[in-house]
Design an enzyme around this catalytic site. Structure first.
Site, short mmCIF file in Angstrom:
data_model
loop_
_atom_site.label_atom_id
_atom_site.label_comp_id
_atom_site.label_asym_id
_atom_site.label_seq_id
_atom_site.Cartn_x
_atom_site.Cartn_y
_atom_site.Cartn_z
N ARG A 44 0.85 -1.19 0.00
CA ARG A 44 0.00 0.00 0.00
C ARG A 44 0.89 1.25 0.00
NH1 ARG A 44 -4.90 1.73 4.26
NH2 ARG A 44 -5.17 3.83 3.44
N CYS B 139 -18.87 -1.63 -0.10
CA CYS B 139 -17.98 -0.57 0.38
C CYS B 139 -18.62 0.09 1.59
CB CYS B 139 -17.81 0.46 -0.73
SG CYS B 139 -16.87 1.91 -0.21
N ASP B 140 -17.77 0.45 2.57
CA ASP B 140 -18.33 1.08 3.78
C ASP B 140 -18.30 2.60 3.73
OD1 ASP B 140 -15.72 1.84 4.22
OD2 ASP B 140 -15.44 0.63 6.02
N HIS C 117 -16.19 4.07 -5.03
CA HIS C 117 -15.31 5.20 -4.68
C HIS C 117 -15.38 6.30 -5.76
CE1 HIS C 117 -12.55 2.86 -1.65
NE2 HIS C 117 -13.85 2.81 -1.35
N TYR D 175 -14.22 10.15 -1.97
CA TYR D 175 -13.16 9.71 -2.88
C TYR D 175 -13.08 10.55 -4.16
CZ TYR D 175 -11.74 5.78 -0.07
OH TYR D 175 -11.22 5.01 0.94
P1 NAD Z 1 -4.72 -6.00 6.71
O1 NAD Z 1 -3.43 -6.09 5.96
O2 NAD Z 1 -4.71 -5.70 8.15
O3 NAD Z 1 -5.52 -7.36 6.51
C1 NAD Z 1 -5.57 -8.08 5.33
C2 NAD Z 1 -5.25 -9.55 5.59
O4 NAD Z 1 -5.38 -10.21 4.34
C3 NAD Z 1 -3.83 -9.81 6.10
O5 NAD Z 1 -3.87 -10.52 7.30
C4 NAD Z 1 -3.20 -10.63 4.97
O6 NAD Z 1 -2.28 -11.61 5.42
C5 NAD Z 1 -4.41 -11.26 4.33
N1 NAD Z 1 -4.23 -11.72 2.95
C6 NAD Z 1 -3.48 -11.20 1.96
N2 NAD Z 1 -3.60 -11.93 0.85
C7 NAD Z 1 -4.46 -12.94 1.13
C8 NAD Z 1 -4.99 -14.04 0.38
N3 NAD Z 1 -4.66 -14.22 -0.89
N4 NAD Z 1 -5.84 -14.88 0.98
C9 NAD Z 1 -6.18 -14.70 2.28
N5 NAD Z 1 -5.71 -13.69 3.04
C10 NAD Z 1 -4.86 -12.83 2.47
O7 NAD Z 1 -5.60 -4.91 5.92
P2 NAD Z 1 -6.85 -4.07 6.42
O8 NAD Z 1 -6.47 -2.64 6.51
O9 NAD Z 1 -7.45 -4.69 7.60
O10 NAD Z 1 -7.83 -4.20 5.18
C11 NAD Z 1 -8.31 -5.44 4.73
C12 NAD Z 1 -8.97 -5.28 3.38
O11 NAD Z 1 -10.23 -4.63 3.50
C13 NAD Z 1 -8.18 -4.44 2.38
O12 NAD Z 1 -8.34 -4.98 1.08
C14 NAD Z 1 -8.85 -3.10 2.46
O13 NAD Z 1 -8.62 -2.31 1.32
C15 NAD Z 1 -10.28 -3.55 2.58
N6 NAD Z 1 -11.24 -2.59 3.07
C16 NAD Z 1 -12.29 -2.35 2.24
C17 NAD Z 1 -13.28 -1.50 2.62
C18 NAD Z 1 -14.37 -1.24 1.65
O14 NAD Z 1 -15.05 -0.23 1.75
N7 NAD Z 1 -14.59 -2.09 0.64
C19 NAD Z 1 -13.24 -0.88 3.88
C20 NAD Z 1 -12.14 -1.14 4.71
C21 NAD Z 1 -11.16 -2.02 4.30
C1 G6P Z 2 -12.92 3.52 3.47
C2 G6P Z 2 -13.10 2.89 2.13
C3 G6P Z 2 -12.29 1.64 2.04
C4 G6P Z 2 -10.86 1.91 2.34
C5 G6P Z 2 -10.73 2.55 3.70
C6 G6P Z 2 -9.31 2.98 3.99
O1 G6P Z 2 -13.51 2.75 4.45
O2 G6P Z 2 -14.44 2.62 1.86
O3 G6P Z 2 -12.49 1.07 0.80
O4 G6P Z 2 -10.11 0.72 2.33
O5 G6P Z 2 -11.54 3.67 3.77
O6 G6P Z 2 -9.23 3.35 5.32
P1 G6P Z 2 -7.83 3.47 6.06
O7 G6P Z 2 -8.20 3.82 7.45
O8 G6P Z 2 -7.17 2.12 5.92
O9 G6P Z 2 -7.10 4.55 5.33
MN MN Z 3 -14.58 1.32 0.04
#
Ligand code: NAD
Ligand code: G6P
Ligand code: MN
Length: 460
Positions: free
Chosen positions: A91, A168-169, A198, A283
């Site tokens: 990232r 998405c949250d 986004h 976004y």
């Molecule tokens: P994080 O790195 O703490 O957690 C991600 C986990 O995924 C890690 O433990 C990692 O080992 C694991 N991982 C990586 N590749 C993998 C695979 N192929 N199979 C299984 N596990 C795997 O990250 P985070 O900040 O907690 O975010 C997690 C995800 O959620 C990210 O993709 C982030 O962008 C997403 N997210 C999305 C939204 C949304 O609105 N859609 C909101 C918040 C977070």
């Molecule tokens: C929002 C978006 C997610 C994104 C996150 C990043 O929740 O909807 O898609 O992953 O923000 O937040 P962070 O705290 O990791 O910057």
């Molecule tokens: Mn999102």
């Protein structure tokens, strides 16, 4: 009923598990499984989840913590996916490489989002195949894994029959902030929205059936930011603080109002000054204020660093402390609308409630002047057969033009990934609104190819 969290080592896992546990009767859940490819990270989060389920809440939900796919997915009804392919280290690269070339560097937007997309498409397809193989036939994958726009397009193309809903949250976090600003209760609020993930706009926000966008416009104009005072108090510095040091009154809802998130809430005011009709997703700042974003960013220190030093560090330090002393500080793990949203969506699917949610889905004519196969974000009624999308009228030319540019950039990166095409990747970067020229696009892409060599398919 079994729910598996894929990316079980995520910083969001404890919060999501708590949301599931608090809804255990509606979900009728017997077992929660955590699956991750990182064994140590997974083990630690497992310790905290065990405490949440069995000590804190005293529930008899079984917990399985595993790095084995068969154990993870066999007979699961729901898989909540939240993988971060490449972790925070990558990232950082997504954010810092474009900034070094004067372009927006962001987790899911611009070049950073395109790079993250190229890392994530194939692991998500692999997940779908594993779930198809082991889980219940009527499984649902509810996917948070980013970049959700590109992931959803990749899955649509490669696995069109998968039972996956991408979500998405952010819109719901914006609604949380709007409700705090206007002092209204979220449970009485309904909204209309259109866009890509986004990349969208609220066209109406109704409280008990009454339109509140006019009030909200006035609020934003008066405060010159879309953040209530109670949230701003916690933002005295631009860096997130440790939970115990914050003074804000909404810590549980406040992740989006920490650190450099400040600028996008300020940006809501700036965008609304020019285009007041709709409330933009935060976004959109990265596309409409790309120059200003670069100016206030520090290429040596980006959001990834903030998260590593706060959310991630506080959580894992908290778990280490618990393992040493048996004491737990609940403020080290985040619970709130992020977990509630995905758990409520599962309830709607399972119990056929036809509740309204915003989901990322194939357009299929719902926005008449967008392509049939575009993955768009729209409200839908959710029942046991999935989303019934609410169609709407044509969208205005300004929004449609912006969306088409972004959509085609995202479609091109998916094609580049599948075909291994350098030229299509360069087209995706060049077309993105955050990139000023083809030459800059090429410089960024070439540096990203090097940084992503362990993750991307080879581009020829
Ligand atoms: P994080 O790195 O703490 O957690 C991600 C986990 O995924 C890690 O433990 C990692 O080992 C694991 N991982 C990586 N590749 C993998 C695979 N192929 N199979 C299984 N596990 C795997 O990250 P985070 O900040 O907690 O975010 C997690 C995800 O959620 C990210 O993709 C982030 O962008 C997403 N997210 C999305 C939204 C949304 O609105 N859609 C909101 C918040 C977070
Ligand atoms: C929002 C978006 C997610 C994104 C996150 C990043 O929740 O909807 O898609 O992953 O923000 O937040 P962070 O705290 O990791 O910057
Ligand atoms: Mn999102």
């Amino acid at each position: 009923m079994i729910i598996t969290l894929c990316g079980g080592g995520s910083t969001f896992t404890p919060g999501i598990v708590k949301s599931i546990a608090l809804r255990k009767d509606e979900l009728d859940v017997d077992e929660i499984r955590l699956y991750d490819i990182n064994e140590e990270r997974q083990r630690k989060i497992g310790v905290l989840v065990d405490w949440i389920l069995h000590e804190d809440l005293g529930l008899d939900i079984k917990l399985t913590v595993t790095t084995d796919k068969k154990t993870a997915f066999t007979d699961a009804s729901f898989v909540f996916a939240q993988m971060r392919v490449g972790g925070y280290a990558m990232r950082e690269q997504d954010e810092k490489i474009p900034l070094r070339h004067g372009c927006v560097g962001q987790e899911t937007c611009g070049c950073g989002g395109l790079a993250y997309g190229m890392r994530t498409i194939f692991p998500m397809v692999e997940l779908i195949d594993d779930v198809e193989k082991y889980a219940k036939k009527d499984y649902w994958i509810l996917n948070y894994s980013n970049p959700a726009a590109i992931v959803s397009e990749g899955c649509r193309v490669l696995r069109p029959n998968a039972r996956i809903i991408n979500i998405c949250d952010m819109p719901i976090a914006i609604i949380d902030v709007v409700c705090a600003a206007l002092d209204i209760d979220k449970k009485d609020v309904e909204y209309d929205y259109f866009g890509l993930n986004h990349f969208g706009w609220f066209t109406s926000i109704r409280h008990k059936g009454e339109e509140v966008l006019p009030q909200l416009r006035e609020y934003i104009k008066e405060h010159e930011i879309l953040l209530p005072d109670s949230y701003l108090k916690g933002m005295s510095s631009l860096m997130s603080k440790k939970p115990e040091e914050t003074t804000d009154e909404h810590p549980e809802q406040n992740r989006h109002t920490k650190g450099s998130w400040y600028y996008v809430w300020k940006g809501e005011y700036e965008i609304m000054e020019c285009f007041p009709e709709y409330l933009p997703n935060t976004y959109l700042n990265y596309y409409l204020q790309q120059k200003e974003f670069v100016e206030h960013s520090n290429p040596e220190r980006t959001r990834a660093n903030e998260v590593e030093e706060t959310r991630e560090k506080n959580l894992f330090d908290g778990i280490d402390h618990y393992e040493k002393t048996g004491e737990i500080d609940e403020s080290t793990f985040y619970a709130g609308s992020h977990g509630d949203w995905i758990a409520d969506l599962a309830i709607a699917l399972k119990n056929d409630t036809k509740q309204r949610f915003l989901v990322i889905c194939e357009n299929k004519g719902a926005i008449p002047n967008m392509p049939y196969d575009a993955m768009v974000e729209l409200p839908a009624y959710i029942g046991k057969n999935g989303p019934e999308v609410i169609s709407r009228d044509n969208i205005p030319l300004f929004q449609q033009g912006l969306m088409m540019q972004q959509l085609n950039s995202e479609k091109l990166i998916v094609e580049a990934c599948i075909e291994g095409s350098y030229e299509k990747a360069l087209q995706a970067f060049t077309l993105n609104k955050t990139v000023p020229s083809m030459t800059v696009a090429k410089e960024v892409l070439d540096e990203m190819i090097e940084a992503n060599k362990d993750y991307w398919p080879e581009l020829k």
